[in-house]
Design a protein around this motif. Structure first.
Motif, PDB file in Angstrom:
ATOM      1  N   ASP A  44     -11.534 -23.108 -23.369  1.00  0.00           N
ATOM      2  CA  ASP A  44     -12.994 -22.972 -23.406  1.00  0.00           C
ATOM      3  C   ASP A  44     -13.466 -23.756 -24.624  1.00  0.00           C
ATOM      4  OD1 ASP A  44     -15.556 -21.894 -24.389  1.00  0.00           O
ATOM      5  OD2 ASP A  44     -15.344 -20.404 -22.780  1.00  0.00           O
ATOM      6  N   ARG A  45     -14.287 -24.786 -24.376  1.00  0.00           N
ATOM      7  CA  ARG A  45     -14.700 -25.680 -25.469  1.00  0.00           C
ATOM      8  C   ARG A  45     -15.464 -24.946 -26.573  1.00  0.00           C
ATOM      9  NH1 ARG A  45     -13.009 -30.413 -24.447  1.00  0.00           N
ATOM     10  NH2 ARG A  45     -12.886 -31.307 -22.366  1.00  0.00           N
ATOM     11  N   ASP A  46     -16.396 -24.066 -26.187  1.00  0.00           N
ATOM     12  CA  ASP A  46     -17.188 -23.342 -27.191  1.00  0.00           C
ATOM     13  C   ASP A  46     -16.300 -22.436 -28.044  1.00  0.00           C
ATOM     14  OD1 ASP A  46     -19.524 -24.556 -26.326  1.00  0.00           O
ATOM     15  OD2 ASP A  46     -19.996 -22.941 -24.909  1.00  0.00           O
ATOM     16  N   GLU A  49     -14.153 -24.518 -30.335  1.00  0.00           N
ATOM     17  CA  GLU A  49     -14.943 -25.025 -31.465  1.00  0.00           C
ATOM     18  C   GLU A  49     -15.157 -23.927 -32.509  1.00  0.00           C
ATOM     19  OE1 GLU A  49     -16.388 -27.883 -33.668  1.00  0.00           O
ATOM     20  OE2 GLU A  49     -15.750 -28.352 -31.630  1.00  0.00           O
ATOM     21  N   ASP A  50     -15.469 -22.710 -32.044  1.00  0.00           N
ATOM     22  CA  ASP A  50     -15.657 -21.574 -32.968  1.00  0.00           C
ATOM     23  C   ASP A  50     -14.378 -21.290 -33.752  1.00  0.00           C
ATOM     24  OD1 ASP A  50     -18.254 -21.275 -32.130  1.00  0.00           O
ATOM     25  OD2 ASP A  50     -17.865 -19.526 -30.857  1.00  0.00           O
TER      26      ASP A  50
END
Length: 194
Positions: A44-46, A49-50
């Motif tokens: 999951d990209r988000d 990133e987090d």
């Protein structure tokens, strides 16, 4: 001076001395590898990133606190932080991978994986440490048989001869050792995968 030629250890040292741009170089240098590792676990990209940002927040805090022990291993250290944060993410979201309790299950299979890249080597090392700690929680007779079978690669006949118990007793102790390891893994919600 070209940034590629500056070793990680020098950049870490410069950052600790107050050179903020040194950290930026480190992030740029290792972003792809760390982000790819995180993404390969969470898909999951988000979220990736987090976790990537949380990783470097933790790196910054540790460096500013003076708690980083420089041994020329900056990237493996950061990878370990990101791995721990991925595990924390799964725990918080109750998405821990579960092992099915079949007889085919073998927590030692990850230890024999020879095709490891740098990230997986770090994880494998942690898994080996975790497995050793889990084995220490077993009753002495079960631990003895398990260690002889897994780490010394002895047959149950050899274990029987060495311990002075029947082959069936050795088999039973091994079986109970694996059952108890599964219980300990479930109880502590431990993941032993890469």
């Amino acid at each position: 001076m070209q940034y590629e030629l500056i070793p990680d250890s020098t950049l870490v040292s410069n950052y600790i001395k107050g050179n903020e741009s040194a950290l930026e170089i480190l992030i740029i240098r290792h972003k792809q590898k760390i982000y790819s590792f995180i993404y390969s676990k969470v898909y999951d990209r988000d979220v990736a990133e987090d976790i990537f940002q949380d990783t470097f927040i933790k790196v910054i805090r540790t460096l500013k606190r003076g708690a980083y022990n420089e041994e020329g291993k900056f990237l493996p250290w950061v990878m370990r932080i990101s791995h721990n944060l991925v595990i924390d993410f799964f725990r918080k979201n109750n998405r821990m991978p579960k092992f099915d309790n079949t007889d085919e299950f073998n927590i030692f299979s990850v230890l024999s994986d020879n095709s490891l890249n740098a990230e997986n080597s770090i994880i494998k090392e942690q898994v080996e440490t975790d497995v050793r700690r889990l084995v220490e929680e077993l009753p002495e007779d079960q631990k003895e048989v398990l260690l002889m079978r897994i780490y010394e690669d002895l047959s149950f006949k050899e274990i029987s001869d060495k311990t002075g118990v029947s082959i069936n007793t050795a088999l039973g102790r091994m079986r109970y050792a694996l059952i108890n390891l599964r219980k300990i893994i479930d109880k502590h919600n431990i993941i032993l995968t890469n």
